[in-house]
Design a protein around this motif. Structure first.
Motif, PDB file in Angstrom:
ATOM      1  N   HIS A   1      45.309  44.244  43.871  1.00  0.00           N
ATOM      2  CA  HIS A   1      44.154  43.353  43.763  1.00  0.00           C
ATOM      3  C   HIS A   1      43.183  43.954  42.755  1.00  0.00           C
ATOM      4  O   HIS A   1      42.923  45.164  42.777  1.00  0.00           O
ATOM      5  CB  HIS A   1      43.461  43.183  45.110  1.00  0.00           C
ATOM      6  CG  HIS A   1      44.324  42.581  46.169  1.00  0.00           C
ATOM      7  ND1 HIS A   1      44.814  41.299  46.092  1.00  0.00           N
ATOM      8  CD2 HIS A   1      44.792  43.080  47.341  1.00  0.00           C
ATOM      9  CE1 HIS A   1      45.535  41.031  47.158  1.00  0.00           C
ATOM     10  NE2 HIS A   1      45.554  42.111  47.929  1.00  0.00           N
TER      11      HIS A   1
ATOM     12  N   TYR B   1      48.828  36.779  37.089  1.00  0.00           N
ATOM     13  CA  TYR B   1      47.520  36.829  37.717  1.00  0.00           C
ATOM     14  C   TYR B   1      47.391  35.627  38.656  1.00  0.00           C
ATOM     15  O   TYR B   1      47.535  34.479  38.225  1.00  0.00           O
ATOM     16  CB  TYR B   1      46.394  36.711  36.680  1.00  0.00           C
ATOM     17  CG  TYR B   1      46.189  37.873  35.748  1.00  0.00           C
ATOM     18  CD1 TYR B   1      46.729  39.127  36.001  1.00  0.00           C
ATOM     19  CD2 TYR B   1      45.429  37.713  34.589  1.00  0.00           C
ATOM     20  CE1 TYR B   1      46.515  40.183  35.131  1.00  0.00           C
ATOM     21  CE2 TYR B   1      45.208  38.766  33.711  1.00  0.00           C
ATOM     22  CZ  TYR B   1      45.756  39.999  33.991  1.00  0.00           C
ATOM     23  OH  TYR B   1      45.543  41.040  33.122  1.00  0.00           O
ATOM     24  N   VAL B   2      47.109  35.888  39.921  1.00  0.00           N
ATOM     25  CA  VAL B   2      46.782  34.834  40.876  1.00  0.00           C
ATOM     26  C   VAL B   2      45.288  34.955  41.149  1.00  0.00           C
ATOM     27  O   VAL B   2      44.851  35.914  41.796  1.00  0.00           O
ATOM     28  CB  VAL B   2      47.594  34.988  42.183  1.00  0.00           C
ATOM     29  CG1 VAL B   2      47.258  33.859  43.156  1.00  0.00           C
ATOM     30  CG2 VAL B   2      49.091  35.015  41.892  1.00  0.00           C
ATOM     31  N   VAL B   3      44.508  34.026  40.640  1.00  0.00           N
ATOM     32  CA  VAL B   3      43.050  34.136  40.711  1.00  0.00           C
ATOM     33  C   VAL B   3      42.574  33.744  42.110  1.00  0.00           C
ATOM     34  O   VAL B   3      42.874  32.652  42.598  1.00  0.00           O
ATOM     35  CB  VAL B   3      42.374  33.255  39.655  1.00  0.00           C
ATOM     36  CG1 VAL B   3      40.861  33.479  39.666  1.00  0.00           C
ATOM     37  CG2 VAL B   3      42.938  33.554  38.266  1.00  0.00           C
ATOM     38  N   THR B   4      41.839  34.654  42.747  1.00  0.00           N
ATOM     39  CA  THR B   4      41.376  34.430  44.115  1.00  0.00           C
ATOM     40  C   THR B   4      39.870  34.258  44.222  1.00  0.00           C
ATOM     41  O   THR B   4      39.378  33.860  45.282  1.00  0.00           O
ATOM     42  CB  THR B   4      41.812  35.591  45.028  1.00  0.00           C
ATOM     43  OG1 THR B   4      41.296  36.825  44.496  1.00  0.00           O
ATOM     44  CG2 THR B   4      43.325  35.688  45.094  1.00  0.00           C
ATOM     45  N   GLY B   5      39.128  34.536  43.166  1.00  0.00           N
ATOM     46  CA  GLY B   5      37.687  34.374  43.240  1.00  0.00           C
ATOM     47  C   GLY B   5      37.019  34.571  41.897  1.00  0.00           C
ATOM     48  O   GLY B   5      37.575  35.200  40.986  1.00  0.00           O
TER      49      GLY B   5
ATOM     50  N   PRO C   1      39.589  30.234  40.601  1.00  0.00           N
ATOM     51  CA  PRO C   1      40.396  30.211  41.811  1.00  0.00           C
ATOM     52  C   PRO C   1      41.434  29.091  41.800  1.00  0.00           C
ATOM     53  O   PRO C   1      41.131  27.948  41.453  1.00  0.00           O
ATOM     54  CB  PRO C   1      39.352  30.003  42.919  1.00  0.00           C
ATOM     55  CG  PRO C   1      38.112  30.629  42.369  1.00  0.00           C
ATOM     56  CD  PRO C   1      38.140  30.314  40.904  1.00  0.00           C
ATOM     57  N   GLY C   2      42.645  29.450  42.158  1.00  0.00           N
ATOM     58  CA  GLY C   2      43.749  28.499  42.171  1.00  0.00           C
ATOM     59  C   GLY C   2      44.647  28.595  40.959  1.00  0.00           C
ATOM     60  O   GLY C   2      45.794  28.122  40.994  1.00  0.00           O
TER      61      GLY C   2
ATOM     62  N   ARG D   1      38.094  37.995  40.510  1.00  0.00           N
ATOM     63  CA  ARG D   1      39.011  38.750  41.367  1.00  0.00           C
ATOM     64  C   ARG D   1      40.395  38.144  41.274  1.00  0.00           C
ATOM     65  O   ARG D   1      40.555  36.922  41.337  1.00  0.00           O
ATOM     66  CB  ARG D   1      38.508  38.737  42.819  1.00  0.00           C
ATOM     67  CG  ARG D   1      37.309  39.647  43.054  1.00  0.00           C
ATOM     68  CD  ARG D   1      36.632  39.383  44.383  1.00  0.00           C
ATOM     69  NE  ARG D   1      35.830  38.168  44.325  1.00  0.00           N
ATOM     70  CZ  ARG D   1      35.881  37.208  45.233  1.00  0.00           C
ATOM     71  NH1 ARG D   1      36.722  37.276  46.244  1.00  0.00           N
ATOM     72  NH2 ARG D   1      35.098  36.154  45.125  1.00  0.00           N
ATOM     73  N   VAL D   2      41.383  39.010  41.126  1.00  0.00           N
ATOM     74  CA  VAL D   2      42.746  38.568  40.847  1.00  0.00           C
ATOM     75  C   VAL D   2      43.732  39.391  41.666  1.00  0.00           C
ATOM     76  O   VAL D   2      43.567  40.613  41.808  1.00  0.00           O
ATOM     77  CB  VAL D   2      43.068  38.734  39.334  1.00  0.00           C
ATOM     78  CG1 VAL D   2      44.536  38.510  39.051  1.00  0.00           C
ATOM     79  CG2 VAL D   2      42.225  37.775  38.505  1.00  0.00           C
ATOM     80  N   THR D   3      44.736  38.716  42.220  1.00  0.00           N
ATOM     81  CA  THR D   3      45.889  39.413  42.775  1.00  0.00           C
ATOM     82  C   THR D   3      46.958  39.467  41.693  1.00  0.00           C
ATOM     83  O   THR D   3      47.314  38.427  41.115  1.00  0.00           O
ATOM     84  CB  THR D   3      46.439  38.691  44.022  1.00  0.00           C
ATOM     85  OG1 THR D   3      45.463  38.763  45.056  1.00  0.00           O
ATOM     86  CG2 THR D   3      47.717  39.355  44.511  1.00  0.00           C
TER      87      THR D   3
END
Length: 250
Positions: A14, A41-45, A65-66, A86-88
């Motif tokens: 993360h 990158y999976v954007v979470t915030g 996000p998304g 923030r990215v996973t």
């Protein structure tokens, strides 16, 4: 229950993108590429962008996000902070990034000297060291971007060649990591399919839940502060490695 890695032998972390301004006034991470691994990158915030350089040119992709954005080996990427981004991160071939499957966009002089590169790329332990490493990568990145904007891909191609030369001596160390990680995961799926076709479901007895929590919740990555995980079942968990490696983590 036997230990097994995340699906496909991937690595996960993360990230909270750095908010330090670089010399071009943009806040964000250290530009780099991967040589054998695709990264997502999976954007979470938050909000931000990823700037990318490829032989096809320069691009900037909005991150919110998304959104899921991923890039193939050879794509120089720079995470840009727009506000609490923030990215996973999902990384192909867990174990290879720790072994050096990433190269910063340092100057050609640094890239041509493995010892100088290892010193410049060493895993930082303070904000000042992380920022210094980021700024060194930015100074090499900006000319590559300007050349692409002018329609000239040769500087990027030269960077590709320098990156390959830098990591080529390490490939013998990478192969066992790949074999024990992503390849083993794929082969295990093949074995399961064969067993199922034969009416054998004995592997289902290994079912259950595995859980991991961050082994280092506030480390320094290429792009930002990163929460790292030690995932069982791989030769070098994503987030491992050492300061003397040609360190390669986002």
């Amino acid at each position: 229950m036997d230990e097994f890695p995340l699906p496909g032998g991937i690595g996960v972390s993360h990230l909270r993108a750095y908010d330090w301004a670089a010399e071009d006034g943009v806040c964000g991470g250290s530009p780099h590429l991967h040589l054998a691994c695709t990264e997502a990158y999976v954007v979470t915030g938050g909000r931000g962008a990823v700037q990318t350089l490829s032989v096809g040119g320069y691009d900037e992709t909005a991150l919110e996000p998304g959104v899921i954005a991923w890039f193939a080996p050879g794509t120089v990427h720079r995470m840009v902070q727009g506000g609490d981004l923030r990215v996973t991160v999902l990384m192909q071939n867990s174990g290879l990034p720790e072994a050096g499957d990433a190269v910063f966009t340092f100057s050609p002089t640094v890239l041509a000297d493995p010892a100088a590169y290892a010193e410049a790329a060493a895993l930082p332990k303070t904000d000042d060291a992380a920022r210094q490493r980021r700024d060194l990568a930015i100074r090499g990145y900006l000319p590559l971007r300007e050349a692409l904007l002018d329609g000239d891909s040769e500087p990027l191609r030269a960077f590709h060649r320098a990156a390959v030369a830098l990591v080529a001596p390490k490939i013998g160390e990478w192969v066992p990591r790949w074999q024990a990680g992503a390849l083993k995961a794929a082969e295990l799926t093949g074995a399961h399919l064969k067993a199922l076709a034969d009416g054998d479901g004995s592997h289902l007895e290994q079912s259950g839940v595995r859980v991991a929590t961050p082994s280092n919740p506030d480390g320094y990555g290429m792009c930002g502060r990163r929460a790292e995980y030690d995932i069982p079942g791989v030769t070098a968990p994503y987030g491992g490695g050492s300061a003397i490696d040609v360190e390669g983590r986002s």
